[in-house]
Design a protein around this motif. Sequence first.
Motif, short mmCIF file in Angstrom:
data_model
loop_
_atom_site.label_atom_id
_atom_site.label_comp_id
_atom_site.label_asym_id
_atom_site.label_seq_id
_atom_site.Cartn_x
_atom_site.Cartn_y
_atom_site.Cartn_z
N GLY A 139 65.71 -44.93 19.55
CA GLY A 139 64.59 -44.08 19.17
C GLY A 139 63.73 -44.81 18.15
N ILE A 140 62.43 -44.85 18.39
CA ILE A 140 61.48 -45.46 17.46
C ILE A 140 60.65 -44.33 16.85
CG2 ILE A 140 59.52 -47.03 17.24
CD1 ILE A 140 60.63 -48.45 19.79
N ASP A 141 60.54 -44.33 15.53
CA ASP A 141 59.81 -43.28 14.82
C ASP A 141 58.73 -43.93 13.97
OD1 ASP A 141 58.87 -41.07 13.52
OD2 ASP A 141 60.79 -40.45 12.67
N LYS A 142 57.49 -43.84 14.42
CA LYS A 142 56.36 -44.42 13.68
C LYS A 142 55.78 -43.36 12.75
CE LYS A 142 52.60 -46.61 12.45
NZ LYS A 142 52.05 -45.63 11.50
N GLY A 143 56.16 -43.41 11.47
CA GLY A 143 55.66 -42.47 10.50
C GLY A 143 54.39 -42.95 9.83
N THR A 144 53.83 -42.10 8.98
CA THR A 144 52.62 -42.46 8.25
C THR A 144 52.88 -43.59 7.27
OG1 THR A 144 51.95 -40.14 8.40
CG2 THR A 144 50.73 -41.53 6.86
N SER A 145 54.05 -43.57 6.64
CA SER A 145 54.38 -44.55 5.61
C SER A 145 55.41 -45.58 6.07
CB SER A 145 54.91 -43.84 4.35
OG SER A 145 54.00 -42.89 3.88
N VAL A 146 56.30 -45.18 6.98
CA VAL A 146 57.44 -46.01 7.35
C VAL A 146 57.59 -46.00 8.87
CG1 VAL A 146 59.96 -46.23 7.20
CG2 VAL A 146 58.65 -45.60 5.17
N ILE A 147 57.95 -47.14 9.43
CA ILE A 147 58.33 -47.20 10.84
C ILE A 147 59.81 -47.52 10.92
CG2 ILE A 147 57.65 -49.65 11.04
CD1 ILE A 147 56.86 -48.99 13.96
N VAL A 159 74.14 -45.63 14.88
CA VAL A 159 74.99 -46.83 14.80
C VAL A 159 74.22 -48.04 14.29
CG1 VAL A 159 76.56 -46.03 16.59
CG2 VAL A 159 74.58 -47.40 17.24
N GLY A 160 72.92 -47.94 14.18
CA GLY A 160 72.12 -49.02 13.63
C GLY A 160 70.73 -48.51 13.33
N VAL A 161 70.22 -48.78 12.13
CA VAL A 161 68.88 -48.33 11.76
C VAL A 161 68.19 -49.40 10.94
CG1 VAL A 161 69.75 -47.13 9.69
CG2 VAL A 161 67.54 -46.47 10.67
N SER A 162 66.90 -49.52 11.16
CA SER A 162 66.08 -50.46 10.40
C SER A 162 64.74 -49.80 10.13
CB SER A 162 65.88 -51.76 11.18
OG SER A 162 64.97 -52.62 10.53
N GLN A 163 64.16 -50.08 8.99
CA GLN A 163 62.86 -49.52 8.68
C GLN A 163 62.03 -50.50 7.87
OE1 GLN A 163 64.09 -45.96 6.42
NE2 GLN A 163 63.15 -46.89 4.62
N ARG A 164 60.72 -50.35 7.99
CA ARG A 164 59.77 -51.15 7.23
C ARG A 164 58.64 -50.25 6.76
NH1 ARG A 164 63.44 -54.05 7.91
NH2 ARG A 164 63.48 -56.25 8.60
N ARG A 165 58.10 -50.55 5.60
CA ARG A 165 56.94 -49.81 5.11
C ARG A 165 55.70 -50.29 5.84
NH1 ARG A 165 57.53 -45.94 1.55
NH2 ARG A 165 55.42 -45.35 1.04
N VAL A 200 66.03 -46.80 15.49
CA VAL A 200 67.36 -46.25 15.30
C VAL A 200 68.12 -46.30 16.61
CG1 VAL A 200 68.70 -44.32 14.38
CG2 VAL A 200 66.33 -44.64 13.63
N VAL A 201 69.33 -46.84 16.57
CA VAL A 201 70.21 -46.87 17.73
C VAL A 201 71.22 -45.73 17.61
CG1 VAL A 201 71.88 -48.23 19.05
CG2 VAL A 201 69.96 -49.38 17.92
N ALA A 217 58.56 -54.46 16.24
CA ALA A 217 59.44 -55.43 16.88
C ALA A 217 60.53 -55.90 15.92
CB ALA A 217 58.62 -56.63 17.38
N GLU A 218 60.16 -56.09 14.67
CA GLU A 218 61.12 -56.53 13.66
C GLU A 218 62.22 -55.50 13.45
OE1 GLU A 218 60.72 -57.59 8.93
OE2 GLU A 218 59.07 -58.18 10.27
N THR A 219 61.83 -54.23 13.37
CA THR A 219 62.84 -53.19 13.16
C THR A 219 63.77 -53.04 14.36
OG1 THR A 219 61.35 -51.42 13.93
CG2 THR A 219 61.38 -51.87 11.56
N ILE A 220 63.23 -53.22 15.56
CA ILE A 220 64.08 -53.14 16.75
C ILE A 220 65.15 -54.24 16.72
CG2 ILE A 220 64.14 -53.38 19.26
CD1 ILE A 220 61.31 -52.11 19.28
#
Length: 510
Positions: free
Chosen positions: A6-14, A26-32, A17-18, A55-58
């Motif tokens: 699941g990819i969640d593109k927020g206003t502040s953070v993208i 089981v795996g999550v990454s985020q970037r501002r 999440v696996v 792409a980086e967060t994936i």
Amino acid sequence: MVYLLGIDKGTSVIKAVVFDTEGETVGVSQRRVQVLQPKPGWHEEAPEATWALCAETIREALTKAGLTGADIAAIGIAGHMGGAWLIDSDGATVRNAICWPDERAQADQIAMEKTGLLTEVFAISGNGLMPGITAMLLGWLARHEPETVTRTRAVLCAKDFLRFRLTGEIATDPSDVSFVPGDIEGRAHSARVMELCGASAWMDKLPTILPSGAIAGIISAASAAETGLREGTPVVTGLGDACANALGVGAIRPGAALTVLGTSCLNSQVLGAPGREPEGLGFLFSMPLDRYLRILPNTSGTIAFDWFLERFGAPLMPDGTPDFTALEVKASGIARGAGGVTFIPYVNGSGVLAPFYDTLARGNFFGVGSHTSYDHLLRAVYEALCFATRDCFAAMSTRPQSLILTGGGAKSAFWSQLFADVCGLPIEIVATEESGALGVALLAGVAVGLWPDLETAAARTTRIVACYRPDPHAARDYDGWFDLYRRTRDVYRSYSTARADLRLVPEMAA
């Protein structure tokens, strides 16, 4: 073992999440996300920079999960709604993306309000307008940047742009169409709404509408190389973030209610048919299963809290971020009512959309005296966001029986109990902290046959991990403080109008 992304593109953070098929992260990454403000009140992003972050967060989420792209069965994308992401016939971006907090079309919205056009827009769409809604921005661009109209092939929303980068396919879904806004009964674009917003020239550039859970494309060879995903992996159309959050916490049956403590506090109820009460206010979004999400948002959600901490300071963690545990200790040391201080949390430059409509409304602290300390003001901010949520649900036609609380603030036992006491409702907290990403992952799982339907998927993955019940004494006290809050915000609305008449310096307009 099968997994979903699941990819969640927020206003502040993208976020990427696996999930496994039990809904466990089981795996999550985020970037501002980098916000660009080329002019006061503007809110833009560089689309290709945002895609690079995606792409980086994936890649990082897969690494943290100990998986490869071959382990992912399907992908869903959620994104903040509104705004405008424009691409040309070669798939290149036409200009910076404009996002929903943008204020450039505020004067156009005020003019529409004075001529009564907002009433017709609401009758068609079930949505009140705000400056950052797609049609308003397109109308502004048609007048001020007419060259963008001729250069643009398609107008996308945030999630649709990221899915285009993943698959090369152009489409949108009924939830995002709701916030263009479109025809809510027809779940389609509305030529009349576009005309009213001065955006008719863009009508043929609006994308094809696919069901939210349809497979809208597959991972391309190019995006596979950038993300580490397997070429050919199915990607579903996805959802706007408000609807994705509802699915992710299991709020899919009519009557279910939730509040997302985010940049905006989205106060929502699931409906079995389109419902517009209170008339002229808030939003009405299309949901899967022929259901609808009625939303009365406090547009100054956690940004009001962030504003307070930025202006007045906060105890800090070693990494320089606010120490929320220490903040809660300070706030909990102050009695109910914050020493007589009431905070009106209308700090968003777009004004207020619910439970009343006022683009000029602004915030204030009322009741400050010589005894008032930082801790009193802090407690007042915590209480104010609870009051604002109660204010919105009180305006809806049906009172909820309980309220699911999600978003960052839901991690706080102190704040969750405060919501229960102020709203007089049981507050439920679900296991997942990534409800938006999970909601679209569920759609993806159903699309590839991991579950037979969304109800089964939600039942399999939703777990209530905490419930906060209102304290009867506190609830009675807060009835009185809530009444004062409402009277105070009504008085200060008239002051905000007078303030607007006195503004002389353009850069002070916010």
